[in-house]
Design an enzyme around this catalytic site. Structure first.
Site, PDB file in Angstrom:
ATOM      1  CD  GLU B  49      -6.659 -42.208 -24.890  1.00 43.66           C
ATOM      2  OE1 GLU B  49      -6.890 -41.232 -25.650  1.00 43.66           O
ATOM      3  OE2 GLU B  49      -5.758 -42.201 -24.031  1.00 43.66           O
ATOM      4  CG  PHE B 111      -2.343 -36.226 -12.602  1.00 41.27           C
ATOM      5  CD1 PHE B 111      -2.510 -35.054 -13.335  1.00 41.27           C
ATOM      6  CD2 PHE B 111      -1.692 -37.297 -13.179  1.00 41.27           C
ATOM      7  CE1 PHE B 111      -2.024 -34.973 -14.632  1.00 41.27           C
ATOM      8  CE2 PHE B 111      -1.199 -37.211 -14.477  1.00 41.27           C
ATOM      9  CZ  PHE B 111      -1.361 -36.044 -15.204  1.00 41.27           C
ATOM     10  CD  GLN B 112      -3.450 -38.739 -16.723  1.00 46.62           C
ATOM     11  OE1 GLN B 112      -3.103 -39.886 -16.474  1.00 46.62           O
ATOM     12  NE2 GLN B 112      -3.161 -38.145 -17.868  1.00 46.62           N
ATOM     13  CE  LYS B 161       0.128 -47.123 -11.499  1.00 46.93           C
ATOM     14  NZ  LYS B 161       0.981 -45.942 -11.679  1.00 46.93           N
ATOM     15  CG  MET B 490     -26.248 -35.294 -44.413  1.00 52.29           C
ATOM     16  SD  MET B 490     -27.239 -35.689 -45.866  1.00 52.29           S
ATOM     17  CE  MET B 490     -27.043 -37.465 -45.958  1.00 52.29           C
TER      18      MET B 490
END
Lengths: 164, 589
Positions: B49, B111-112, B161, B490
Site C-alpha cells: 500500500e 479484525f483489521q 464496509k 548520506m
C-alpha cells in the site's frame, strides 16, 4: 522557550458540530506545541455549530500562528479573539471544603456571591461562578479550611454587544 | 437501477475525471474492487500500500491531477501513513480511500480495525469517516475539491464496509459542496501588491526564492524574472519551476545548495519568496538568514507567512495569480548585482579532515557471485555526477527525474538539468526513503509522453523494491539509475563529518546482486563499473521498456558543498566543489 514572555489569550472558535472536531483542534495544539490553559466546548444557538473557548498561553509572535493554523482546519468556521475586546467571561467551580467552621465558610460564600450546594456532616460543597481571578481568590480564601476536591470548567466568554 | 455505495463511489471517480487509481485489495474494500471489475477506471495493483500511495503521489506531481489510492482497513490503511505524510509535507493533491470495518464493529477491536481517522488527522489536509452510503458521493466530491484547491494536500475518506455494500437510496446528492469553513484566496491584496511593486522598484539587489508552490507559475515567473532582471534560486521542491539552464538561474539554495545562490541570499536587499516555506534545510541558521533583506512572501497558505521568517510584505494568494498582478510593463536592469553574484569569492571552509577508519560493521555476508564488488572497494567505481549529467544530456527536455532520498537525491538536484516544471519528483519535506521507485511508476503514468528516470541508491531502493513487480507486470517503461555505493551514503557522510568516521550501521554490503534481482522480475539490467562502460547508459535509456542500470559508486563520494545544520548559509564546506553554474555552462557551450 521563555515562559515569562507568554501571554494569555482567549479565543472563541466556532466549529462545525461534527464527530472528531474537538480531536482535530486538540491535536493541532499538541502537534504544533501550543499550550492550552483551558478549554470549554458546548453547543451554540445553531445546532450545527459548536463553540470552543480556548485560553492559550503563548509567546506573542506564535499567537498569530495559532489562529492561522486553526483557520486551516476545514471544520473551523470562525475564530474570534476575545482578548482585547469588552467581554463577559465566566468560569464555574465546585469546591468540596471541610465544614467544621461552617459559619466562617458561609461568610466567605456570601462575600463571593457563591452558593452552598451540598452539605454533609463533615464537608460542604461550594459553587461559585465568575472570572478566573474571582475563582482563584475564593479558592485561596477557602484553602485554609481544608479543600478536599476542586473541579473547574474552562473559561467561557462572550463579547459585549455594545461595542460591535 | 439501484446502486451500492461502492458502485456510486466508482461512478463518482469516473465523473471526477479519474483515469488511474492505485491500490491493493482487502476484506473491507472488496465491494469497491467488485465495482472496479466492470469499470473503465484503470487500477494499478502495487505490491504494497505504501507503494500505491507514493505512486498516486508521483502521478499527481507530473500530471497536475489528483492522485487516487485505495487500501483496505487496518494494516492496509496504516501502510498508507508514510505516503500520506509525504504528500502532506510536499502539498500533493491525493485522495486516499480506505475501507473500514462494518459500522457495528467499530470500536470493538474487530479484525483489521484501526482508528484511521485518528491516525491520519495530523498528516492529511482533511479526513472523513463515512458510515452512510448516501454520503459517499458528496464526501468524495468535497475530498477532491479540498485536495486540489488552495494549498493542495492529501484527503482521506474512510468508508465502512456496510456503507459500501448498501444500496444508495437518495437519487443524486445535492450538487453544491457544503464547506462553509473552507475558503480559497487566489488574488493577493491590492495594497500589498502595490507595496511589493514599490519595494521591487527600489531594490538594488533583489532575489527570487522559488519553491514548489510555483510549479504551475513557471511561464509567468520566467517573464517576471526576465523583465525585472532578477536572479532566481529554487528550493529542492522548486526545481524546474524556473529552468535550471537559464542565465538568471543560480541553482538550488540551502544545505547542499549552490554557493552563488546561498551567498546571493546572504547579500540581497530584497528577497521575494514565491511558494516557498523557509524550511530549515533551506535557511540554515534562521537568525542569520538573509539578514540584509526585506522579505516579500507570496504563499497560498496564510499560515506559512510569518511562520519561520517575518515578512515585510505578506501576500496570501496563488503564485501564478499574484505574479500576474505584480507584473506590469516595468523593465529593470540589475546587471551590476548579477555580476557581483557571479564574482562572489567562494568560502574556503573545509570540514575537519576525517579520520581514516575501517568500516567496522561490514558484516553483511558477501554474495558468492564474485561479479559484485565487495563493500568499500574504491576502484571499479564511476563518478555519479558524470552519470547524472549524461542522463540530462541524453534526454534533454523530455526528461522527468524521480529521486529517492539521500545522496542520490542531492546529486540529482545538483547535476540533473531540469528545464521544465513538474519534472523533478522528489520527497522534499518528509525525506522518505523508498519514495522513488513507486513515485516513478506514477510519474510515468501521469506523463506517458515523457521519459521518466529514477535516480536511486541501494538503501532507498530496497525500501520499496517490491514495486519492481508492478513495473514488470504492467511493462511501465521506467529507467532506473541505481547508484550503488553499498553504504547508506548520506548518513555515512554525516558520520564522517560529525561522528569521527564511526560508521555505525551504515554499511549494507554487496547484497543483493541487483542485476540478477532485476532479471528475476524480467527487467533487463546492466552494471556499469567504470568510466569506459558509460556507453551502456545510452543503450539503456533509449530502450523501449523498463531498464535497470546499476552504477558502482565509491562509498567515500560525498555531496558537496554543504552547510552544517544550524550554520549560516555563507558557511559552506567545499564550496569549490559545487556544480558548474548556469552562466559558466552557457559560456562553455
Amino acid at each position: 522557550m521563555n515562559e515569562n514572555r507568554r501571554e494569555k489569550v482567549t479565543l472563541a472558535v466556532l466549529v462545525r458540530n461534527e464527530p472528531g472536531v474537538l480531536s482535530r483542534v486538540a491535536g493541532l495544539f499538541t502537534r504544533r506545541g501550543y499550550n492550552i490553559h483551558s478549554l470549554a466546548v458546548g453547543p451554540t444557538e445553531k445546532k450545527e455549530i459548536s463553540r470552543i473557548t480556548i485560553v492559550i498561553e503563548e509567546e506573542p509572535e506564535r499567537l498569530e500562528q495559532v489562529e492561522k493554523q486553526l483557520h486551516k482546519l476545514i471544520d473551523v468556521l470562525k475564530i474570534i479573539n476575545l482578548t482585547n475586546v469588552q467581554r463577559v467571561e465566566r468560569e464555574l467551580c465546585l469546591i468540596q471544603v471541610n465544614g467544621e467552621k461552617r459559619s466562617d465558610i458561609l461568610q466567605i460564600v456570601d462575600i463571593f456571591r457563591a452558593k452552598i450546594v451540598d452539605v454533609s456532616p463533615k464537608e460542604v460543597m461550594v459553587e461559585v461562578t465568575g472570572d478566573t481571578e474571582k475563582i482563584d481568590a475564593i479558592i485561596q480564601m477557602l484553602a485554609g479550611y481544608g479543600i478536599s476536591e476542586i473541579v473547574r470548567t474552562g473559561k467561557i466568554a462572550l463579547a459585549r454587544s455594545t461595542q460591535s | 437501477m439501484a446502486k451500492t455505495g461502492a458502485e456510486i463511489l466508482v461512478d463518482t471517480l469516473v465523473e471526477l475525471g479519474v483515469e488511474y487509481v492505485f491500490g491493493y485489495p482487502g476484506g473491507a474494500v472488496l465491494p469497491i474492487y467488485d465495482a472496479l471489475y466492470s469499470s473503465s477506471l484503470k487500477h494499478i495493483l502495487t505490491r504494497h500500500e505504501q507503494g500505491a500511495a507514493h505512486a498516486a503521489d508521483g502521478y499527481a506531481r507530473t500530471s497536475g491531477k489528483v492522485g487516487v489510492v485505495i487500501a483496505t482497513s487496518g494494516p492496509g490503511a496504516t501502510n498508507l501513513v508514510t505516503g500520506l505524510a509525504n504528500a502532506y509535507m510536499d502539498s500533493v493533491p491525493l485522495v486516499a480511500i480506505t475501507g473500514q470495518v462494518q459500522s457495528g464493529l467499530i470500536g470493538k477491536d474487530s479484525f483489521q480495525e484501526a482508528d484511521v481517522l485518528g491516525i491520519t488527522m495530523p498528516i492529511t489536509k482533511h479526513n472523513y469517516l463515512v458510515k452512510d452510503e448516501n454520503r459517499i458521493e458528496s464526501v468524495l466530491r468535497e475530498a477532491f475539491y479540498i485536495a486540489s484547491t488552495g494549498r493542495p494536500g492529501p484527503v482521506l475518506v474512510d468508508i465502512t464496509k456496510d456503507a459500501l455494500m448498501n444500496y444508495v437510496s437518495r437519487k443524486k446528492s445535492k450538487n453544491g459542496l457544503d464547506l462553509p469553513g473552507y475558503r480559497v484566496l487566489k488574488e493577493g491584496h491590492p495594497r500589498q501588491i502595490a507595496l511589493a511593486r514599490k519595494l521591487i522598484k527600489e531594490a538594488q539587489k533583489p532575489l527570487l526564492y522559488v519553491g514548489g508552490g510555483a510549479q504551475d507559475a513557471s511561464e509567468i515567473l520566467i517573464q517576471f524574472a526576465e523583465n525585472l532582471d532578477i536572479p532566481v534560486t529554487t528550493t529542492l521542491m522548486g526545481i524546474g519551476a524556473f529552468p535550471g539552464d537559464h542565465e538568471l538561474s543560480l541553482g538550488m539554495l540551502g544545505m547542499h545548495g549552490s554557493p552563488w545562490a546561498n551567498l546571493a541570499v546572504q547579500n540581497c536587499d530584497l528577497l521575494i519568496a514565491v511558494g516557498a516555506r523557509f524550511d530549515d534545510r533551506v535557511t540554515g541558521s534562521l537568525s542569520k538568514f538573509a539578514e540584509k533583506a526585506k522579505v516579500i512572501h507570496i504563499d497560498i497558505d496564510a499560515a506559512e507567512i510569518g511562520k519561520n521568517v517575518a515578512a515585510y510584505v505578506p501576500i496570501v494568494g496563488d503564485a501564478k495569480t499574484v505574479l500576474a498582478q505584480l507584473l506590469d510593463d516595468t523593465k529593470l536592469c540589475h546587471r551590476e548585482w548579477i555580476q557581483e553574484i557571479r564574482n562572489f569569492e567562494l568560502p574556503m571552509q573545509l570540514p575537519k579532515e576525517p579520520k581514516i577508519t575501517k568500516c567496522t560493521d561490514c558484516t553483511a555476508p558477501n554474495m558468492k557471485n564474485s561479479d559484485v564488488p565487495p563493500p568499500c572497494r574504491k576502484k571499479d567505481s564511476v563518478d555519479p555526477k558524470v552519470v547524472l549529467e549524461m542522463v540530462s544530456d541524453l534526454l534533454q527536455d523530455d526528461l522527468i527525474v524521480a529521486t529517492d532520498v539521500g545522496q542520490n537525491q542531492m546529486w540529482a538536484a545538483q547535476y540533473v538539468r531540469v528545464k521544465k516544471p513538474r519534472s523533478f519528483i522528489t520527497s522534499g519535506g518528509l525525506g522518505t526513503m523508498g519514495y522513488g521507485l513507486p513515485a516513478a511508476i506514477g510519474a510515468k503514468l501521469g506523463r506517458p509522453d515523457r521519459s521518466v528516470v529514477l535516480v536511486t541508491g541501494d538503501g532507498s531502493f530496497q525500501m520499496n523494491i517490491q514495486e519492481l513487480a508492478t513495473i514488470a507486470s504492467y511493462g511501465i517503461p521506467v529507467k532506473i539509475v541505481l547508484l550503488n555505493n553499498r553504504v547508506l551514503g548520506m548518513v555515512r557522510q554525516w558520520q564522517t563529518i560529525f561522528y569521527e568516521s564511526r560508521y555505525s550501521q551504515t554499511c549494507t554490503g554487496s547484497v543483493p546482486d541487483f542485476c540478477v534481482l532485476a532479471s528475476a522480475y524480467g527487467i533487463p539490467a546492466v552494471r556499469i563499473k567504470n568510466q569506459d562502460q558509460l556507453g551502456l547508459l545510452q543503450e539503456a535509456l533509449t530502450s523501449e521498456g523498463p531498464y535497470l542500470v546499476e552504477v558502482s559508486v565509491d562509498p567515500d563520494e560525498s555531496v558537496w558543498p554543504m552547510v552544517a545544520p544550524g550554520a549560516a548559509l555563507c558557511e559552506m564546506f567545499h564550496a569549490a566543489k559545487a556544480p558548474t553554474p548556469s552562466w559558466q555552462r552557457r559560456a562553455k557551450s
